[in-house]
Write a protein that holds these residues in place. Structure first.
Motif, PDB file in Angstrom:
ATOM      1  N   THR A 106       7.640  -4.853   2.884  1.00 16.43           N
ATOM      2  CA  THR A 106       7.463  -3.482   3.351  1.00 16.43           C
ATOM      3  C   THR A 106       6.903  -2.642   2.225  1.00 16.43           C
ATOM      4  O   THR A 106       7.175  -2.886   1.045  1.00 16.43           O
ATOM      5  CB  THR A 106       8.793  -2.871   3.829  1.00 16.43           C
ATOM      6  N   ARG A 107       6.132  -1.634   2.583  1.00 19.16           N
ATOM      7  CA  ARG A 107       5.414  -0.834   1.605  1.00 19.16           C
ATOM      8  C   ARG A 107       6.362  -0.074   0.678  1.00 19.16           C
ATOM      9  O   ARG A 107       7.248   0.642   1.122  1.00 19.16           O
ATOM     10  CB  ARG A 107       4.505   0.158   2.337  1.00 19.16           C
ATOM     11  N   ASN A 143      -3.735   5.771   7.088  1.00 19.38           N
ATOM     12  CA  ASN A 143      -2.708   4.882   7.613  1.00 19.38           C
ATOM     13  C   ASN A 143      -1.751   5.672   8.512  1.00 19.38           C
ATOM     14  O   ASN A 143      -1.426   6.830   8.230  1.00 19.38           O
ATOM     15  CB  ASN A 143      -1.931   4.266   6.443  1.00 19.38           C
ATOM     16  N   LYS A 144      -1.290   5.075   9.587  1.00 17.80           N
ATOM     17  CA  LYS A 144      -0.400   5.766  10.523  1.00 17.80           C
ATOM     18  C   LYS A 144       0.859   6.282   9.846  1.00 17.80           C
ATOM     19  O   LYS A 144       1.429   7.299  10.238  1.00 17.80           O
ATOM     20  CB  LYS A 144      -0.025   4.842  11.688  1.00 17.80           C
ATOM     21  N   GLU A 145       1.289   5.595   8.788  1.00 20.06           N
ATOM     22  CA  GLU A 145       2.477   6.018   8.065  1.00 20.06           C
ATOM     23  C   GLU A 145       2.286   7.380   7.410  1.00 20.06           C
ATOM     24  O   GLU A 145       3.255   8.073   7.115  1.00 20.06           O
ATOM     25  CB  GLU A 145       2.846   4.985   6.999  1.00 20.06           C
ATOM     26  N   ASP A 182       1.062  10.004   8.752  1.00 18.41           N
ATOM     27  CA  ASP A 182       1.489  11.001   9.721  1.00 18.41           C
ATOM     28  C   ASP A 182       0.895  12.382   9.391  1.00 18.41           C
ATOM     29  O   ASP A 182       1.614  13.378   9.251  1.00 18.41           O
ATOM     30  CB  ASP A 182       3.018  11.085   9.767  1.00 18.41           C
TER      31      ASP A 182
END
Length: 272
Positions: free
Chosen positions: A255-256, A60-62, A64
């Motif tokens: 939101t996660r 996932n982009k989150e 990073d």
């Protein structure tokens, strides 16, 4: 999630896929690979789940994660001073902590149900643990950088072989880690499950029922609290007395892992 029945019919217990004769995942034979590595005096490297970005997958982009900074290391390279251990004082749900790059609390909560301290004396619980995590694996006797774990998948038990090369960044494990720095069974179990699922990224998001089924071969029941019967506590009490593995999950907010006004973190799964 009730545990599987311990006793097996003699006519079927040796069939491929049974607890005593699991299917070799991807055709890899743990004992043959172990002996080959010992004869060659070399540490095993798994070519079918290689230490590179393909085994991590697309996170996932989150998360990073800079893949160029990922270095795969064996436990002995991460422990200084001292030496690595497979387990330290047994296995417990308090042994590990979730990595920051992967949303696999569902899997870790299932491990917690499997290794709950208050069930240590349970014969059935020990049976399940030994089925999933074969006993006798160490970093000392006949160590060759190879380990194996077992899961129930699509009606059969499978035996999954892995090497002990783990993805790190700045000498720290990227995914699940141990609260005891020289204990590595959680990271190795996570790697084996990632291999079965395809990659670490494929563990990002899931349900406890999935992992508990893969740990036991049992069926699951789920209750939504605002729809549950009035006698839910009685159901849970009976389940606990029957040594059933249980867990719970909080509501998933927009939101996660957002925190509600009462302090509950959304979308988190826990061991009961």
């Amino acid at each position: 999630m009730p545990p599987p029945h311990v006793h097996h019919d003699r006519t079927t217990e040796h069939n491929e896929g049974s607890p005593t004769n699991p299917v070799r995942f991807l055709g890899q034979d743990y004992q043959n690979l172990l002996q080959k590595s010992l004869r060659r005096n070399e540490l095993y490297t798994d070519e079918l789940f290689p230490p590179n970005s393909s085994s991590i997958g697309t996170l996932n982009k989150e998360a990073d994660l800079d893949y160029t900074n990922v270095i795969w290391k064996r436990p002995a390279e991460l422990v200084s001073p001292g030496k690595p251990f497979f387990t330290v004082d047994g296995m417990s749900r308090f042994d590990y902590e979730q990595g920051s790059k992967l949303g696999n609390c569902w899997f870790l909560a299932s491990i917690g149900a499997l290794t709950s301290k208050d069930k240590e004396t349970s014969f059935m619980t020990k049976y399940i643990i030994n089925q999933v995590i074969p006993a006798g694996q160490t970093f000392s006797n006949n160590y060759a950088g190879i380990f194996h774990f077992r899961f129930w998948r699509f009606g059969k038990w499978i035996d999954v072989v892995i090497d002990d090369l783990l993805p790190t960044n700045d000498d720290k494990l990227i995914f699940v880690g141990s609260k005891t720095s020289n204990e590595f069974w959680p990271a190795l179990l996570e790697k084996a499950y990632a291999k079965v699922c395809g990659s670490y990224a494929d563990l990002d998001g899931g349900f406890m029922s999935e992992a508990l089924m893969d740990f036991t071969g049992g069926v699951h029941m789920e209750f939504v609290l605002n729809e549950a019967p009035a006698y839910l506590w009685d159901i849970m009490d009976r389940a606990a007395k029957s040594q059933t593995l249980m867990g719970c999950a909080s509501y998933h907010w927009e939101t996660r892992e957002a925190v509600s006004s009462n302090g509950i973190v959304g979308g988190v799964m826990l061991t009961l």
